[in-house]
Design a protein around this motif. Structure first.
Motif, short mmCIF file in Angstrom:
data_model
loop_
_atom_site.label_atom_id
_atom_site.label_comp_id
_atom_site.label_asym_id
_atom_site.label_seq_id
_atom_site.Cartn_x
_atom_site.Cartn_y
_atom_site.Cartn_z
N HIS A 120 0.82 -1.22 0.00
CA HIS A 120 0.00 0.00 0.00
C HIS A 120 0.86 1.27 0.00
CE1 HIS A 120 -3.49 -2.54 1.85
NE2 HIS A 120 -3.34 -2.73 0.55
N CYS A 121 1.94 1.24 0.76
CA CYS A 121 2.78 2.44 0.85
C CYS A 121 3.34 2.81 -0.52
CB CYS A 121 3.90 2.19 1.84
SG CYS A 121 5.03 3.61 2.03
N SER A 122 3.89 1.82 -1.26
CA SER A 122 4.48 2.12 -2.56
C SER A 122 3.43 2.52 -3.58
CB SER A 122 5.27 0.90 -3.06
OG SER A 122 4.40 -0.21 -3.25
N ILE A 123 2.24 1.90 -3.53
CA ILE A 123 1.19 2.22 -4.51
C ILE A 123 0.68 3.64 -4.30
CG2 ILE A 123 -1.16 1.65 -5.21
CD1 ILE A 123 -0.52 -1.27 -4.68
N ILE A 124 0.37 3.98 -3.04
CA ILE A 124 -0.18 5.31 -2.78
C ILE A 124 0.88 6.38 -3.00
CG2 ILE A 124 -1.07 6.78 -0.93
CD1 ILE A 124 -2.51 4.29 0.15
N GLY A 125 2.12 6.12 -2.58
CA GLY A 125 3.18 7.12 -2.76
C GLY A 125 3.55 7.34 -4.21
N THR A 126 3.40 6.29 -5.07
CA THR A 126 3.80 6.40 -6.47
C THR A 126 2.66 6.84 -7.37
OG1 THR A 126 5.42 4.63 -6.13
CG2 THR A 126 4.79 5.11 -8.40
N CYS A 127 1.45 6.30 -7.12
CA CYS A 127 0.36 6.47 -8.09
C CYS A 127 -0.56 7.64 -7.77
CB CYS A 127 -0.47 5.19 -8.16
SG CYS A 127 0.49 3.74 -8.65
N LEU A 128 -0.49 8.23 -6.58
CA LEU A 128 -1.35 9.34 -6.23
C LEU A 128 -0.49 10.51 -5.75
CD1 LEU A 128 -4.24 7.54 -4.31
CD2 LEU A 128 -4.30 8.47 -6.62
N THR A 129 -0.89 11.71 -6.13
CA THR A 129 -0.16 12.89 -5.71
C THR A 129 -0.64 13.36 -4.33
OG1 THR A 129 -1.74 14.38 -6.76
CG2 THR A 129 0.08 13.57 -8.11
N THR A 130 0.16 14.15 -3.67
CA THR A 130 -0.21 14.67 -2.35
C THR A 130 -1.43 15.58 -2.45
OG1 THR A 130 2.13 14.58 -1.74
CG2 THR A 130 0.70 15.91 -0.36
N HIS A 131 -1.55 16.30 -3.53
CA HIS A 131 -2.72 17.18 -3.71
C HIS A 131 -4.00 16.35 -3.77
CE1 HIS A 131 -5.08 20.59 -5.03
NE2 HIS A 131 -5.49 19.89 -6.07
N GLU A 132 -3.97 15.24 -4.49
CA GLU A 132 -5.15 14.38 -4.58
C GLU A 132 -5.46 13.76 -3.21
OE1 GLU A 132 -4.52 12.98 -9.24
OE2 GLU A 132 -3.76 11.76 -7.56
N LEU A 133 -4.45 13.30 -2.52
CA LEU A 133 -4.67 12.70 -1.20
C LEU A 133 -5.17 13.73 -0.20
CD1 LEU A 133 -1.52 10.41 -0.96
CD2 LEU A 133 -3.86 9.70 -1.42
N ARG A 134 -4.70 14.97 -0.30
CA ARG A 134 -5.13 16.01 0.65
C ARG A 134 -6.62 16.33 0.48
NH1 ARG A 134 -2.18 19.32 3.82
NH2 ARG A 134 -0.24 18.55 2.88
N LYS A 135 -7.17 16.11 -0.69
CA LYS A 135 -8.60 16.33 -0.88
C LYS A 135 -9.42 15.13 -0.44
CE LYS A 135 -8.56 17.32 -5.23
NZ LYS A 135 -9.04 17.75 -6.57
N LEU A 136 -8.86 13.90 -0.50
CA LEU A 136 -9.65 12.70 -0.23
C LEU A 136 -9.52 12.22 1.21
CD1 LEU A 136 -10.16 9.74 -2.59
CD2 LEU A 136 -9.38 9.22 -0.29
#
Length: 449
Positions: free
Chosen positions: A58-74
């Motif tokens: 999960h760590c590698s998938i989320i860190g590689t495939c999603l940007t911090t901006h997208e995660l900050r909204k979700l």
């Protein structure tokens, strides 16, 4: 597999109810940091979901495939984090916990990844087995399109444990390479910043120096202008009449200069036109001289032919009284091959040669006689004659080649007339050669008649 260099937040930090915690099956240990050694699994009938993957991915998938901006909204929608005050590391930790928990947050992350990388998912769905899947992954590594390919590989129905381990390992090593490259870029950036600062300082010094020089130049120009104005005023006060006279004389000189320039331009155009006419006249004169020389040569040749024909006629008239025909002595006892010509002239030539004691074999060059007979008739000849104005090139080239091979003398004639043939026979006789050289000049003048 290696664990991350940091410890993730514990699942207890999530605001989940007791039922949700029991349903998700959260463990006391951090799933992202715990390596898993699961046995090889057969190919699934559908793509894997994010919550179904091993927790350490999960760590590698989320860190590689999603940007911090997208995660900050979700992520703040499913946790108690503040969207503005939370750090990027906290956002990443909570996103990993949501993926591990497998609840609504994991579904939202899975949906976001599927929407972002729908094209890559469709492209990777064509892989029929893990070999083709790894081939597509290697192609993505070469092209640098890592995030879509990583999500498509990890959730593919043919993604076995070795496949996921290889993709995770490639991504892990790529992060080291990126870090090393970033450090090198930082060193280069520091060096460039220092160089940029030095250049800026140098430019500022140069601009300051240029400004000082510009001020000095402006001051010098102003002083010179002032001095010129003073001198002009002083000269105007002392010599007012002379200044007016000089101005008038200058105007007259300018008018005379303009008139002289106009005359020079007129004479220049006339000279150029005269030079062109002289060149044209010289070319015309050269052409006329060449034509005149050619006409003189032709006239001399025609005169010699007329002289030879006249002597042959005189000799033929004297032969009726038993005189010796010296003009055609060169053909006596010889076999002559005549190629080309006209039928009427050929018949007269044959009679002349036979009356002089020679033999004349006539070949028309292929008009009625076959060209194959020409090569057979030449070897036994003493002399070969052909008129250049009444023979084809093929026959002329053939008789030249055969004569050179058999060492037979061949002579071209100017025309197919009887006079040309008689003149040639006279030139071949030594006595007549001397007579032609010592013949007096004709009394006819080319200019006055």
């Amino acid at each position: 597999m290696h664990t991350p260099p940091f410890r993730l937040a514990q699942p207890s930090r999530l605001k989940l109810s007791g039922d949700d915690r029991a349903g998700t099956g959260l463990r006391a240990a951090d799933a992202c940091c715990t390596p898993a050694k699961a046995p090889p699994q057969p190919a699934a009938a559908r793509r894997s979901r994010l919550s179904e993957l091993d927790a350490h991915l999960h760590c590698s998938i989320i860190g590689t495939c999603l940007t911090t901006h997208e995660l900050r909204k979700l992520v703040p929608k499913f946790t108690s984090l503040d969207r503005r005050d939370a750090s990027d590391l906290d956002i990443h930790h909570y996103a990993v916990e949501l993926a591990t928990a497998g609840g609504a947050g994991a579904k939202a992350l899975n949906k976001l990844l599927d929407e972002h990388y729908a094209g890559a998912l469709r492209r990777f769905d064509d892989a029929a087995d893990d070999v083709e899947l790894l081939k597509l992954w290697d192609e993505a590594l070469k092209s640098g399109d890592i995030p879509p390919a990583y999500w498509a590989v990890m959730t593919h129905r043919h993604a076995t444990l070795p496949v996921r381990q290889k993709a995770f390992g490639d991504l892990h090593m790529l992060s080291h390479l990126v870090g090393a490259a970033n450090r090198a870029d930082i060193r280069r950036l520091v060096a460039l910043e220092e160089e940029n600062a030095a250049l800026k300082e140098k430019i500022e010094r140069q601009q300051s120096r240029l400004h000082e020089l510009s001020v000095q130049r402006d001051a010098s120009i102003a002083a010179l202008h002032e001095q010129i104005a003073q001198l002009s005023a002083h000269a105007a006060r002392q010599f007012p009449a002379d200044a007016a006279g000089l101005a008038a004389e200058t105007q007259r000189l300018r008018e005379r200069l303009d008139d002289a320039d106009q005359r020079v331009a007129l004479h220049t155009s006339r000279r150029e036109a005269a030079e062109q006419r002289v060149q044209q006249e010289q070319e015309a004169a050269l052409t006329l001289r060449k034509r005149h020389d050619h006409a003189l040569e032709l006239l001399k040749l025609v005169q010699s032919e007329c002289d030879a024909l006249e002597r042959a006629t005189v000799d033929a008239a004297g032969a009726t009284h038993g005189a010796r025909r010296a003009s055609l002595d060169s053909v006596q006892g010889k076999r002559i091959v005549y190629v080309g010509g006209r039928p009427n002239s050929n018949a007269a030539l044959k009679r002349l040669v036979e009356n002089a004691g020679g033999e004349l074999l006539v070949h028309d060059g292929g008009v009625e006689d076959r060209k194959g007979l020409l090569a057979a008739a030449l070897p036994g000849a003493d002399i070969v004659v052909f008129p250049v104005d009444c023979v084809d090139h093929d026959s002329m080239n053939t008789l030249k080649r055969v004569c050179e091979r058999h060492q037979i003398d061949y002579h071209p004639l100017r025309t197919a007339s009887v006079a040309s043939f008689v003149e040639l026979m006279a030139r071949l006789h030594p006595e007549h050669v001397a007579q032609l050289e010592q013949a007096p000049a004709p009394a006819f003048c080319l200019r006055h008649g």
